[in-house]
Design a protein around this motif. Structure first.
Motif, mmCIF file in Angstrom:
data_model
loop_
_atom_site.group_PDB
_atom_site.id
_atom_site.type_symbol
_atom_site.label_atom_id
_atom_site.label_comp_id
_atom_site.label_asym_id
_atom_site.label_seq_id
_atom_site.Cartn_x
_atom_site.Cartn_y
_atom_site.Cartn_z
ATOM 1 N N HIS A 225 0.872 -1.179 0.000
ATOM 2 C CA HIS A 225 0.000 0.000 0.000
ATOM 3 C C HIS A 225 0.910 1.232 0.000
ATOM 4 C CE1 HIS A 225 -3.052 2.898 1.442
ATOM 5 N NE2 HIS A 225 -3.926 2.046 0.966
ATOM 6 N N ALA B 219 -11.160 -2.268 7.841
ATOM 7 C CA ALA B 219 -10.404 -1.669 6.731
ATOM 8 C C ALA B 219 -8.932 -1.483 7.093
ATOM 9 C CB ALA B 219 -11.031 -0.348 6.307
ATOM 10 N N THR C 36 -9.998 -14.879 8.625
ATOM 11 C CA THR C 36 -9.963 -13.698 9.501
ATOM 12 C C THR C 36 -11.388 -13.199 9.757
ATOM 13 O OG1 THR C 36 -7.822 -13.150 8.549
ATOM 14 C CG2 THR C 36 -8.890 -11.444 9.862
ATOM 15 N N ARG D 209 -8.533 -20.676 4.581
ATOM 16 C CA ARG D 209 -7.634 -19.552 4.918
ATOM 17 C C ARG D 209 -8.218 -18.234 4.414
ATOM 18 N NH1 ARG D 209 -6.269 -15.650 6.397
ATOM 19 N NH2 ARG D 209 -4.212 -14.724 6.744
ATOM 20 N N LYS E 167 6.461 -8.649 10.357
ATOM 21 C CA LYS E 167 5.588 -8.014 9.374
ATOM 22 C C LYS E 167 6.462 -7.414 8.289
ATOM 23 C CE LYS E 167 1.208 -7.026 8.554
ATOM 24 N NZ LYS E 167 -0.015 -7.785 8.850
ATOM 25 N N ASN F 101 -8.935 -10.528 15.380
ATOM 26 C CA ASN F 101 -8.616 -10.905 13.995
ATOM 27 C C ASN F 101 -7.526 -11.975 13.928
ATOM 28 O OD1 ASN F 101 -6.028 -9.695 13.960
ATOM 29 N ND2 ASN F 101 -6.836 -7.732 13.253
ATOM 30 N N GLY G 66 -11.791 -6.086 13.163
ATOM 31 C CA GLY G 66 -11.302 -7.021 12.151
ATOM 32 C C GLY G 66 -9.959 -6.563 11.619
ATOM 33 N N SER H 168 -13.925 -3.384 2.450
ATOM 34 C CA SER H 168 -14.613 -4.296 1.533
ATOM 35 C C SER H 168 -13.574 -5.228 0.916
ATOM 36 C CB SER H 168 -15.346 -3.518 0.442
ATOM 37 O OG SER H 168 -14.459 -2.587 -0.159
HETATM 38 P P1 NDP Z 1 -7.646 -5.807 1.686
HETATM 39 O O1 NDP Z 1 -6.583 -5.155 0.909
HETATM 40 O O2 NDP Z 1 -8.274 -7.041 1.158
HETATM 41 O O3 NDP Z 1 -8.817 -4.766 1.996
HETATM 42 C C1 NDP Z 1 -8.571 -3.568 2.666
HETATM 43 C C2 NDP Z 1 -9.849 -2.754 2.687
HETATM 44 O O4 NDP Z 1 -9.631 -1.588 3.469
HETATM 45 C C3 NDP Z 1 -10.262 -2.285 1.314
HETATM 46 O O5 NDP Z 1 -11.639 -2.133 1.291
HETATM 47 C C4 NDP Z 1 -9.548 -0.927 1.224
HETATM 48 O O6 NDP Z 1 -10.155 -0.039 0.299
HETATM 49 C C5 NDP Z 1 -9.711 -0.425 2.629
HETATM 50 N N1 NDP Z 1 -8.582 0.471 2.957
HETATM 51 C C6 NDP Z 1 -7.266 0.179 2.933
HETATM 52 N N2 NDP Z 1 -6.525 1.232 3.273
HETATM 53 C C7 NDP Z 1 -7.405 2.220 3.514
HETATM 54 C C8 NDP Z 1 -7.269 3.565 3.922
HETATM 55 N N3 NDP Z 1 -6.060 4.111 4.142
HETATM 56 N N4 NDP Z 1 -8.412 4.290 4.096
HETATM 57 C C9 NDP Z 1 -9.636 3.738 3.884
HETATM 58 N N5 NDP Z 1 -9.822 2.457 3.502
HETATM 59 C C10 NDP Z 1 -8.725 1.726 3.316
HETATM 60 O O7 NDP Z 1 -7.013 -6.065 3.146
HETATM 61 P P2 NDP Z 1 -7.509 -7.058 4.259
HETATM 62 O O8 NDP Z 1 -8.996 -7.169 4.253
HETATM 63 O O9 NDP Z 1 -6.695 -8.269 4.179
HETATM 64 O O10 NDP Z 1 -7.027 -6.285 5.581
HETATM 65 C C11 NDP Z 1 -7.841 -5.349 6.270
HETATM 66 C C12 NDP Z 1 -7.306 -5.127 7.651
HETATM 67 O O11 NDP Z 1 -7.317 -6.362 8.373
HETATM 68 C C13 NDP Z 1 -5.869 -4.614 7.753
HETATM 69 O O12 NDP Z 1 -5.743 -3.806 8.905
HETATM 70 C C14 NDP Z 1 -5.081 -5.884 7.942
HETATM 71 O O13 NDP Z 1 -3.830 -5.636 8.549
HETATM 72 C C15 NDP Z 1 -6.007 -6.647 8.863
HETATM 73 N N6 NDP Z 1 -5.818 -8.093 8.909
HETATM 74 C C16 NDP Z 1 -5.924 -8.847 7.782
HETATM 75 C C17 NDP Z 1 -5.783 -10.212 7.866
HETATM 76 C C18 NDP Z 1 -5.994 -11.097 6.690
HETATM 77 O O14 NDP Z 1 -5.998 -12.306 6.880
HETATM 78 N N7 NDP Z 1 -6.216 -10.584 5.505
HETATM 79 C C19 NDP Z 1 -5.436 -10.873 9.146
HETATM 80 C C20 NDP Z 1 -5.449 -9.983 10.274
HETATM 81 C C21 NDP Z 1 -5.594 -8.639 10.136
HETATM 82 P P3 NDP Z 1 -9.483 0.154 -1.137
HETATM 83 O O15 NDP Z 1 -9.702 -1.122 -1.859
HETATM 84 O O16 NDP Z 1 -10.196 1.310 -1.730
HETATM 85 O O17 NDP Z 1 -8.024 0.428 -0.863
#
Ligand code: NDP
Length: 444
Positions: free
Chosen positions: A96, A318, A209, A205, A126, A369, A342, A238
């Motif tokens: 990102h 998010a 989460t 997997r 990380k 999470n 989450g 999302s």
């Molecule tokens: P994704 O990339 O699949 O989705 C991230 C979502 O958050 C997207 O909807 C994105 O929107 C939005 N987003 C990201 N950055 C921003 C921002 N700066 N402002 C507003 N919206 C934002 O990531 P994940 O779903 O995998 O991860 C989401 C969170 O969960 C993170 O904090 C991650 O560290 C945490 N997490 C994830 C795990 C996993 O297994 N995936 C495990 C544990 C924690 P857009 O598409 O427009 O960027």
């Protein structure tokens, strides 16, 4: 000055330009105060907190790659190996534009406690890069991933450090990285998790989460005499976590009415159509405007705003610091009963305090999470025994892990006279195991 204050002051001085890391350290050390005070002399002599807040090592490297126009581009890659006292480093790779060393350190630090809470033998780390996969062709993403691994492969391995996905790193990116690792090293080993099912990935997997978040939320509600049925939920994000949190919440009988991305958010009073959301986000990789265009009853709004919708349960999924004090006030005013994170650290410190002070049940991300990394560890187990478990086997283990985490953090909070404070409970329970392992392993 107490030992905690001394260490906090030193961490602030040394890491002044890393606000997210400082926020994470402050949150953890503040809630560990009673535990530290009970062992102050010993921990201080052993410099336990200094060692805990200083990563084992951190790598920063150049990632050059060629775009579709033949232009060479350069990004910065990072891997922070924070603490391996209870197992190999484990934690995702974030791709990102906002990524910097402070963000990676905060995530690595949190990961140490989260991984400990899972009850599985995994340490914390990380990594990531300021590369933005959005708008890039598959070939460009592959070029970046191959270059990234060409440097990172030196530092990782199935028994050393096992990265996984995170924001911007999904199955496509993990696939390209795994291919390059294999090509350079000649090893077919479980060095990355979140792999595709045809080459060592684990069933469940992808869902882990989000599903795990709902398993722990349901357990907490159950212990407070409530359930998920007919509850209105607001979800932010999302991406991977948000999609599968929405899916599981709806399977449990709740109605999820919001999702968001970095451009805007959707309010869908009939309940989010998960299949449509998957089509828009997982297949087309499009904006939420496409979701709203395909759902006549749904409203699309620019910017942020999901927390203004009246709900029983809020699930921020998010990114960090996306739920502020004003949002917390709105949630309380609207009768919200529970907030379960989450994402990693989506709630600011003042918002967390406000929610807790106003009787909202609150579970922090390092507990709620943890299902993602727990299932990654289950993927590692399957890779080690060269076996694949069924979806149901993995899902059942995940559910039990999340239930156990809830009871562990609940017990830890009670032991230190902070019943119902699941932030303190998570930090204490995560810390105890790591601290014992560090002390047993001597000065290292
Ligand atoms: P994704 O990339 O699949 O989705 C991230 C979502 O958050 C997207 O909807 C994105 O929107 C939005 N987003 C990201 N950055 C921003 C921002 N700066 N402002 C507003 N919206 C934002 O990531 P994940 O779903 O995998 O991860 C989401 C969170 O969960 C993170 O904090 C991650 O560290 C945490 N997490 C994830 C795990 C996993 O297994 N995936 C495990 C544990 C924690 P857009 O598409 O427009 O960027």
């Amino acid at each position: 000055m107490s030992y905690v204050d001394e260490v906090l002051a030193r961490v602030k001085e040394k890491n002044a330009s890393e606000p997210e890391f400082l926020q994470a350290v402050e949150e953890v050390l503040e809630s560990l105060r009673p535990v530290i005070e009970a062992h102050e002399e010993q921990y201080k002599k052993e410099a336990l907190l200094e060692r805990l807040t200083e990563p084992d090592r951190q790598m920063k490297f150049r990632v050059p790659w060629v775009d579709d126009k033949g232009q060479v581009r350069v990004n910065t890659g990072y891997r922070v190996q924070f603490n391996n006292s209870i197992g190999p480093y484990k934690g995702g790779l974030r791709l990102h534009p906002s990524v910097n060393i402070g963000i990676i350190k905060f995530l690595g630090f949190e990961q140490v406690f989260k991984n400990s809470l899972t009850g599985l033998p995994i340490g914390g780390g990380k990594g990531g890069s300021d590369f933005d996969p959005k708008g890039k062709s598959d070939r460009e993403v592959m070029a970046f991933c191959q270059s990234f691994i060409t440097e990172l492969y030196k530092y990782i391995g199935a028994d050393v450090d096992v990265p996984a996905g995170d924001i911007g790193t999904g199955a496509r990116e993990i696939g390209y990285m795994y291919g390059q690792y294999k090509r350079i090293t000649g090893l077919y080993e479980g060095v990355l998790t979140g792999k595709g099912l045809t080459y060592g990935g684990s069933l469940a997997r992808t869902e882990a989460t989000g599903y795990g978040l709902l398993y722990i939320t349901r357990e907490m509600l159950k212990c407070h005499g409530m359930d998920m049925k007919d509850k209105i939920c607001c979800v932010s994000g999302s991406g991977n976590v948000a999609i599968y949190a929405t899916e599981k919440a709806q399977q449990m009988g709740a109605k999820v009415v919001t999702v968001s991305d970095s451009a805007g958010w959707v309010y869908d009073p009939e309940g989010i159509d998960v299949e449509l959301l998957k089509e828009v986000k997982e297949v087309k990789r499009a904006r939420l405007t496409e979701y709203a265009a395909a759902r006549p009853g749904a409203q699309y709004h620019e910017g942020r705003g999901v927390w203004q919708i009246k709900c029983d349960i809020a699930l921020p999924c998010a990114t960090q610091n996306e739920l502020h004090l004003d949002d917390a006030k709105l949630l309380v005013e609207n009768g919200c009963k529970a907030v379960c994170e989450g994402a990693n650290m989506p709630t600011t410190l003042d918002a967390t305090k406000y929610l807790q002070d106003n009787g909202v049940l609150f579970i922090c991300g390092k507990a709620s999470n943890a299902g993602g990394v727990a299932t990654s560890a289950l993927e590692m187990s399957q890779n080690s025994e060269r076996m694949s478990w069924t979806f149901e086997q993995v899902d059942q283990k995940l559910e039990q892990i999340m239930i156990d985490i809830y009871h562990n953090i609940d017990d830890a909070a009670k032991r230190y006279g902070m019943e119902g404070n699941y932030v303190a409970g998570a930090n204490i329970a995560g810390f105890e195991k790591v601290a014992n392992a560090m002390l047993a392993q001597g000065v290292c």
